[in-house]
Write a protein that holds these residues in place. Structure first.
Motif: not given
Length: 54
Positions: A15-35
């Motif tokens: 999140a810090k590296l990309l300048g986005i919220s930690e929640r956004t990272v959690q959402t993307h991680r969950a989608r990657v894991y799901g796919k």
């Protein structure tokens, strides 16, 4: 973001590296894991090693 996941960075680090919220990272991680039908970083690491060998 998938590059950071592959490097094993934590959600707050990504999140810090990309300048986005930690929640956004959690959402993307969950989608990657799901796919990829994986459940944890160890399975992600195994998947990536299999892809390198193919």
């Amino acid at each position: 973001m998938s590059y950071q996941l592959a490097k094993g960075l934590s959600n707050p680090q990504i999140a810090k590296l990309l300048g986005i919220s930690e929640r956004t990272v959690q959402t993307h991680r969950a989608r990657v894991y799901g796919k990829l039908d994986i459940e944890n970083p160890v399975e992600l690491n195994d998947f990536l090693h299999e892809m390198e060998e193919a």
